[in-house]
Design a protein around this motif. Sequence first.
Motif, short mmCIF file in Angstrom:
data_model
loop_
_atom_site.label_atom_id
_atom_site.label_comp_id
_atom_site.label_asym_id
_atom_site.label_seq_id
_atom_site.Cartn_x
_atom_site.Cartn_y
_atom_site.Cartn_z
N ALA A 1 63.88 17.07 -4.89
CA ALA A 1 63.67 15.65 -4.61
C ALA A 1 62.27 15.20 -5.05
CB ALA A 1 63.87 15.38 -3.12
N PHE A 2 61.31 16.10 -5.09
CA PHE A 2 59.94 15.78 -5.45
C PHE A 2 59.78 15.55 -6.96
CE2 PHE A 2 55.44 17.29 -6.19
CZ PHE A 2 54.80 16.25 -5.54
N LEU A 3 60.54 16.24 -7.76
CA LEU A 3 60.39 16.18 -9.22
C LEU A 3 60.58 14.77 -9.79
CD1 LEU A 3 62.00 19.59 -10.17
CD2 LEU A 3 59.57 19.01 -10.02
N PRO A 4 61.58 14.00 -9.36
CA PRO A 4 61.68 12.62 -9.89
C PRO A 4 60.49 11.74 -9.52
CG PRO A 4 63.74 13.27 -8.87
CD PRO A 4 62.73 14.34 -8.54
N LEU A 5 59.85 12.02 -8.39
CA LEU A 5 58.65 11.26 -8.02
C LEU A 5 57.52 11.50 -9.01
CD1 LEU A 5 58.64 11.82 -4.15
CD2 LEU A 5 59.48 9.83 -5.43
N ILE A 6 57.38 12.76 -9.44
CA ILE A 6 56.37 13.08 -10.45
C ILE A 6 56.67 12.32 -11.74
CG2 ILE A 6 55.39 14.91 -11.89
CD1 ILE A 6 56.08 16.85 -9.55
N THR A 7 57.94 12.29 -12.11
CA THR A 7 58.36 11.58 -13.32
C THR A 7 58.04 10.09 -13.22
OG1 THR A 7 60.11 13.18 -13.70
CG2 THR A 7 60.32 11.06 -14.83
N ASN A 8 58.34 9.48 -12.08
CA ASN A 8 58.07 8.05 -11.88
C ASN A 8 56.58 7.75 -11.96
OD1 ASN A 8 60.77 7.43 -11.58
ND2 ASN A 8 60.71 7.46 -9.36
N ILE A 9 55.78 8.55 -11.29
CA ILE A 9 54.34 8.33 -11.31
C ILE A 9 53.80 8.49 -12.73
CG2 ILE A 9 52.12 9.28 -10.55
CD1 ILE A 9 53.61 9.99 -7.89
N SER A 10 54.25 9.53 -13.41
CA SER A 10 53.80 9.79 -14.78
C SER A 10 54.18 8.65 -15.71
CB SER A 10 54.41 11.09 -15.29
OG SER A 10 54.02 12.17 -14.48
N THR A 11 55.39 8.16 -15.57
CA THR A 11 55.85 7.06 -16.41
C THR A 11 55.08 5.78 -16.11
OG1 THR A 11 58.04 8.05 -16.55
CG2 THR A 11 57.87 5.70 -17.07
N ASN A 12 54.86 5.50 -14.83
CA ASN A 12 54.11 4.30 -14.44
C ASN A 12 52.71 4.30 -15.01
OD1 ASN A 12 56.19 3.25 -12.93
ND2 ASN A 12 55.44 4.05 -10.99
N SER A 13 52.07 5.45 -15.05
CA SER A 13 50.68 5.53 -15.49
C SER A 13 50.54 5.93 -16.96
CB SER A 13 49.92 6.53 -14.62
OG SER A 13 50.44 7.83 -14.80
N ASN A 14 51.67 6.27 -17.60
CA ASN A 14 51.66 6.76 -18.98
C ASN A 14 50.73 7.96 -19.12
OD1 ASN A 14 52.45 6.85 -21.67
ND2 ASN A 14 50.71 5.61 -22.33
N HIS A 15 50.80 8.85 -18.13
CA HIS A 15 49.95 10.03 -18.08
C HIS A 15 50.76 11.16 -17.45
CE1 HIS A 15 46.08 11.93 -18.44
NE2 HIS A 15 46.15 12.35 -17.19
N PHE A 16 51.12 12.15 -18.25
CA PHE A 16 52.05 13.18 -17.80
C PHE A 16 51.32 14.49 -17.51
CE2 PHE A 16 54.35 10.00 -20.02
CZ PHE A 16 55.51 9.84 -19.27
N PRO A 17 51.80 15.26 -16.52
CA PRO A 17 51.17 16.56 -16.23
C PRO A 17 51.25 17.48 -17.44
CG PRO A 17 52.68 15.93 -14.47
CD PRO A 17 52.89 14.96 -15.59
N LEU A 18 50.24 18.31 -17.56
CA LEU A 18 50.24 19.34 -18.60
C LEU A 18 51.31 20.38 -18.30
CD1 LEU A 18 48.77 20.59 -21.08
CD2 LEU A 18 47.34 21.82 -19.45
N GLU A 19 51.47 20.68 -17.00
CA GLU A 19 52.42 21.72 -16.60
C GLU A 19 52.98 21.40 -15.22
OE1 GLU A 19 52.01 26.30 -17.25
OE2 GLU A 19 50.88 25.76 -15.44
N ILE A 20 54.29 21.60 -15.08
CA ILE A 20 54.97 21.48 -13.79
C ILE A 20 55.75 22.77 -13.59
CG2 ILE A 20 56.68 20.23 -12.41
CD1 ILE A 20 56.24 17.83 -14.29
N ILE A 21 55.46 23.47 -12.50
CA ILE A 21 56.21 24.68 -12.19
C ILE A 21 56.88 24.46 -10.84
CG2 ILE A 21 56.08 27.15 -11.69
CD1 ILE A 21 53.55 27.23 -13.45
N ALA A 22 58.21 24.47 -10.86
CA ALA A 22 58.98 24.30 -9.63
C ALA A 22 59.60 25.64 -9.25
CB ALA A 22 60.07 23.26 -9.84
#
Length: 110
Positions: free
Chosen positions: A64-85
């Motif tokens: 459930a947390f992963l889509p929140l990261i996607t939304n925040i990244s898209t909103n700011s046009n700044h994506f994490p270098l790495e996501i490990i779930a």
Amino acid sequence: RWVGWTVNDKLSRSKCDPYEQGGKPLSSKEAEKLLGTIEGWRVTTDTSCLTKKFCFADQSSVAAFLPLITNISTNSNHFPLEIIAKTDPSDPHVSLTLHTPPLNGLSYND
């Protein structure tokens, strides 16, 4: 849809534009000063990345947390270098690593 990530302050709503920093990454001093304003994050020893481990009660919370990261990244046009779930029942967590590639280091948006 806008997703706030801290306190919905001006910096949280800003878009990533590393060139507003003159094309230079944050210095170690600047990064350490800003680190004191956020809880649970670490700066790597070379001051090029910001990392945090988000711990969860179960695997579905990780998912459930992963889509929140996607939304925040898209909103700011700044994506994490790495996501490990990790969905191991004994330690479900998500580790994030932030970095601004055009600067080869950290920006205020990290």
